[in-house]
Design an enzyme around this catalytic site. Sequence first.
Site: not given
Ligand code: E4P
Length: 215
Positions: A87
């Site tokens: 990522k």
């Molecule tokens: C995506 O990969 C992120 O980890 C995640 O979806 C962020 O979500 P949030 O905005 O609820 O923290």
Amino acid sequence: MKFFIDTANLAQIKEAQELGILDGVTTNPSLMAKEGIKGKDAIMKHYVDICNIVDGDVSAEVIATDFDGMIKEGEEFAELHPQIVVKVPMIKEGIKAIKYFSEKGIRTNCTLVFSAGQALLAAKAGASYVSPFVGRLDDISTDGLRLIEDIRVIYDNYGFATEILAASVRHPMHIIECATIGADVVTCPLSAITALLKHPLTDSGLATFLADAKK
Ligand code: E4P
């Protein structure tokens, strides 16, 4: 449509896996910290533990923000387990890193995407997944689902292979809207997935059937 769970909590990952509908896991540094996972060795071990629970892709996020640092971390993650997807944040150095990883056959998830232009760049660089954050756009009075629609049109126009991974998905209507638009994947807390099960007419109908079965 693939369902990913957005957590580093092993118990929740196991529960989702046992439900039989889990296709993968996304994590981020905040989610790892929430589980108290600290230090490189512990983080690496945790990713392997997650991979050993689920059958699908597991996103492991780099902390470095420079090209060399991202490549070093990403290559170490990729060697951990074949299910790992690296990522990478949507920044200039991140785009270079995604291109590098794509040429090396290492799969990537371009994260922190908030505009169609960013999603276009991620696809051009060869990202395996692009993660537009639906909920965080909604949080600032901007239509997060509209972004998913725009990216779907752009990717379909040119046949980009990058999968749209709708992230920051917070509730069951987000999941249903993403499915209607044609997002390839949603990632969300387990509670948003189990909320899809619920309907009062299912509960009352089942109660009636069970009562009638005793007659
Ligand atoms: C995506 O990969 C992120 O980890 C995640 O979806 C962020 O979500 P949030 O905005 O609820 O923290």
